[in-house]
Design an enzyme around this catalytic site. Structure first.
Site, short mmCIF file in Angstrom:
data_model
loop_
_atom_site.label_atom_id
_atom_site.label_comp_id
_atom_site.label_asym_id
_atom_site.label_seq_id
_atom_site.Cartn_x
_atom_site.Cartn_y
_atom_site.Cartn_z
N LYS A 166 27.79 43.71 39.81
CA LYS A 166 28.39 42.45 39.36
C LYS A 166 27.40 41.33 39.61
O LYS A 166 27.01 41.08 40.75
CB LYS A 166 29.70 42.19 40.10
CG LYS A 166 30.43 40.92 39.68
CD LYS A 166 31.75 40.80 40.43
CE LYS A 166 32.52 39.56 40.01
NZ LYS A 166 33.82 39.45 40.72
N GLY A 178 33.21 38.22 32.66
CA GLY A 178 34.23 37.23 32.94
C GLY A 178 33.65 35.83 32.89
O GLY A 178 32.53 35.61 32.43
N GLY A 179 34.42 34.87 33.37
CA GLY A 179 33.96 33.51 33.33
C GLY A 179 32.85 33.21 34.31
O GLY A 179 32.08 32.27 34.13
N MET A 180 32.73 34.02 35.35
CA MET A 180 31.77 33.75 36.42
C MET A 180 30.63 34.77 36.48
O MET A 180 29.51 34.44 36.86
CB MET A 180 32.51 33.72 37.75
CG MET A 180 31.68 33.43 38.97
SD MET A 180 32.76 33.28 40.41
CE MET A 180 31.57 33.44 41.73
N ALA A 181 30.89 36.00 36.10
CA ALA A 181 29.90 37.06 36.26
C ALA A 181 30.08 38.13 35.21
O ALA A 181 31.11 38.19 34.53
CB ALA A 181 30.01 37.67 37.66
N ASP A 207 44.71 36.83 42.96
CA ASP A 207 44.48 37.18 41.56
C ASP A 207 44.92 38.62 41.28
O ASP A 207 44.27 39.35 40.54
CB ASP A 207 43.00 37.00 41.21
CG ASP A 207 42.77 36.91 39.70
OD1 ASP A 207 43.74 36.66 38.96
OD2 ASP A 207 41.61 37.09 39.28
N VAL A 241 29.63 42.48 34.62
CA VAL A 241 29.65 43.74 35.37
C VAL A 241 28.91 44.79 34.57
O VAL A 241 29.14 44.95 33.36
CB VAL A 241 31.09 44.20 35.66
CG1 VAL A 241 31.09 45.51 36.43
CG2 VAL A 241 31.84 43.12 36.46
#
Length: 477
Positions: free
Chosen positions: A47, A24-27, A154, A29
């Protein structure tokens, strides 16, 4: 130490990375394996914050807040957070590995196969269980019994997992709000969350958010599953947000008036007109399910196995591939049992960083010199021996003894003196022998177990390869 790029087989503490699942944009997995005492192993989801964001204090605080929020929730419909770690300056979360797929993937796969939305009873069961997990998060309190006021913010089909046994698991509290959150909820002017599932108050931001914005998102999920389309669409995100922020109602669901009533109430523009809690919405859905004969997790599992079997097959293949040892490259393949000495400077065959080890070896054949050279050497050696014998006997009356003591004789038909011949040819003969001995044949190599002559250093180009040297594979076994 700066953050490093993650790779298969890398160890983060007691966790071994097996395969990347998503990003994703932050992390990112990963599927990982936890190693415990006495060979205990367990698959987990790991993650990890992205390397380029590891030095960003704000992203780190968001990640820590997610860990603190998620690890407090223990409910069958929420993914369990197991651990928080740090490696090379980057934080990572360890969560239970869910043997299943996202609700979004299940919906898309079924639609591609049948051209229809999910069967209504299945959709109602999934959203009802989703509401159970949401309510557990909303009701969470601290040690003193004070509510933490958690709001997921979310909720979407991609953040809801469906296991192979039909259970629903809510995931990803990355942007959730809570009373004791240390990082700011939202940067000024930035709307966080997936646009199509945002509640009107998330767009307006006229008041503090509460659990009813998650109720709205659950209503959007139910509408999408039952109808097959989103309730608010547009050519771009701005048009979608304008439709959500306006007080217009979504198109009605004419197939079932009772379901349409639940949709209208969960998607009411004003929060006070919606279900007050996710539990209230769940009970309304359960009443419809009970009236229709009821649908259980077992029914969901049967539906998945019958209608979208390819998802489980892909998942099993992915896990099998992740658990299988990778094929080692030629540079890292160890020798077979009884390997011989490897000579030369080929980097794929010599390992200067690995000392030689003792082990069983296969004997090698001695290097054979040409027969002509051997014959000459043998004759010269016999001549040298004869000359030495003659020198040690002392002066005699023989013509040959006069040669050594007084110089050559000019006798007609005399043979060349043996000693002189040996002296003049000994150096070339020795040089030939040394060359034949020091340069091994291409068909053979010196034996690992051969004893070295005293006082001579081993050849720098020769390395002994032990039969017990482990193969270099990514898992590090």
């Amino acid at each position: 130490m700066p953050p490093q790029r993650l790779r298969r087989g890398q160890r983060l503490g007691r966790y071994e990375l097996l395969a990347q699942v998503g990003e994703g944009g932050m992390a990112s997995v990963w599927l990982a394996r936890s190693h415990g005492l006495r060979g205990f192993e367990k698959l987990v989801a790991l993650k990890m914050i992205k390397a380029q964001l590891a030095d960003d204090a704000l992203f780190e605080r968001w990640f820590l807040d997610e860990a603190k929020i998620a690890q407090r929730i223990f409910h069958t419909n929420v993914a369990t957070t197991l651990d928080l770690g740090e490696e090379h300056g980057s934080l990572f979360l360890v969560m239970e590995w869910i043997d299943g797929d996202s609700l979004g993937r299940v919906r898309r796969s079924y639609h591609r196969a049948s051209g229809k939305p999910l069967p209504l009873p299945i959709a109602l069961r999934l959203v009802a269980d989703m509401c159970k997990g949401l309510h557990a998060a909303h009701e969470l309190s601290d040690e003193r019994g004070e509510g933490l006021h958690i709001v997921h913010r979310d909720v979407s089909p991609n953040n809801v997992m469906i296991t192979s046994s039909g259970a629903v698991k809510l995931i990803d509290f990355g942007i959730a709000t809570a009373r004791d959150r240390s990082s700011p909820e939202t940067t000024l002017g930035i709307v966080r969350g997936k646009i199509n599932y945002l509640a009107p108050e998330q767009i307006h931001r006229r008041s503090a958010l509460d659990r009813r914005c998650d109720v709205w998102a659950a209503g959007v999920c139910l509408y999408e599953l039952a109808v097959g389309t989103l309730p608010f669409t547009g050519k771009d995100s701005e048009e979608v947000m304008q439709k959500i922020a306006s007080e217009g109602a979504p198109p009605p669901f004419d197939s079932d008036p009772d379901v349409d009533e639940i949709l209208c109430r969960s998607l009411a523009h004003h929060p006070e007109d919606r279900f007050a809690t996710a539990l209230e919405m769940q009970r309304a859905i359960e009443a419809l399910l009970d009236a229709g004969g009821g649908v259980t997790e077992r029914d969901v599992a049967i539906f998945l196995a019958r209608e979208v079997p390819g998802l489980a097959e892909e998942r099993r293949a992915f896990i099998d591939d992740a658990l299988s040892p990778p094929v080692p490259s030629p540079a890292s393949t160890g020798p077979a049992l009884g390997a011989e000495v490897v000579t030369g400077d080929d980097p794929d065959r010599t390992r200067p960083d690995r000392p030689a080890r003792s082990g069983p070896t296969r004997p090698t054949r001695p290097t054979r010199a040409p027969r002509g050279v051997l014959a000459v050497v043998l004759l010269l050696a016999l001549g040298a021996v004869a000359g030495v014998v003659m020198f040690t006997r002392g002066p005699t009356a023989s013509p040959s003894s006069e040669v050594h003591a007084e110089g050559p004789l000019t006798t007609t038909g005399a043979q060349p003196p043996v000693a002189s011949g040996a002296a003049s040819t000994a150096a070339p003969a020795n040089q030939s022998v040394a060359t034949a001995t020091a340069t091994p044949s291409k068909k053979s190599a010196p034996n690992v177990g051969t004893k070295k002559a005293a006082g001579r250093a081993p050849s720098p180009s020769a390395k002994a390869v032990s039969s017990s040297a482990p193969k270099e594979i990514d898992f590090g076994f």
